[in-house]
Design a protein around this motif. Sequence first.
Motif, short mmCIF file in Angstrom:
data_model
loop_
_atom_site.label_atom_id
_atom_site.label_comp_id
_atom_site.label_asym_id
_atom_site.label_seq_id
_atom_site.Cartn_x
_atom_site.Cartn_y
_atom_site.Cartn_z
N SER A 2 0.81 -1.21 0.00
CA SER A 2 0.00 0.00 0.00
C SER A 2 0.85 1.27 0.00
CB SER A 2 -0.95 0.01 1.20
OG SER A 2 -1.88 -1.03 1.07
N TYR A 6 0.65 4.57 -2.39
CA TYR A 6 0.73 5.98 -1.98
C TYR A 6 1.79 6.71 -2.81
CZ TYR A 6 1.34 10.24 0.63
OH TYR A 6 1.43 11.58 0.96
N THR A 86 -2.83 5.59 3.36
CA THR A 86 -2.62 4.17 3.04
C THR A 86 -3.66 3.29 3.74
OG1 THR A 86 -0.27 4.56 2.69
CG2 THR A 86 -0.93 2.30 3.13
N TYR A 89 -6.89 3.62 1.94
CA TYR A 89 -6.82 2.85 0.70
C TYR A 89 -7.10 1.37 0.98
CZ TYR A 89 -4.76 0.52 -3.35
OH TYR A 89 -4.55 -0.30 -4.44
N GLU A 90 -6.45 0.82 2.00
CA GLU A 90 -6.66 -0.59 2.36
C GLU A 90 -8.10 -0.83 2.79
OE1 GLU A 90 -3.62 -1.01 5.33
OE2 GLU A 90 -2.04 -1.32 3.82
#
Length: 135
Positions: A2, A6, A86, A89-90
Motif C-alpha cells: 500500500s 501511496y 494508506t 486505501y486498504e
Amino acid sequence: MSLEVYEQARKIGLRCVKTRAAQGLDPYLPALEDEKLKILKTQELPVTAIPLDRVTGTRTRGRTNSFAADFMPLLEPASEFAGKWTRLYEAQLEEGIREPILCVEYLGHFYVQEGNKRVSVLKYLKAPEIMAKVT
C-alpha cells in the motif's frame, strides 16, 4: 504494497503540481474560503452520492498544500498523513469507505470540509462517486 500505491498517487500529484505551475495555474486545491461569497442562505441535504468529478476543492485553506489540484497527495511517504492515506486505501479495498464526507456545494461544485483523504483515495481508484453530507 500500500505504501507503493501511496508513492504512485504522490507521483501523479507531483506531476500535476509541476504541469499546472508551468501553465501559470495554482497547482493546489482551490479553497472555498478564498472566494468572495455572497451567501443568502444554506440548507443541509440528506446523505447522498455525489459525482467525484464535481468535488473540486476544499472548504478551508488548511489542507490545500497537502494535495495537488487533482486531489492526489503531496506529503512525504514517511509522514503520518501517508500512513492514514494508506490505511484508507486498504479499507476501501477490503470493505469500502463507509463514512460520508462533509462538503459544501457552491455553484455546482463541491468543497470538502471533512474527508479530503477519502476523496483522494477514491479519485486515485477512479471511483465515479462518493457518499456525502452536503450543505
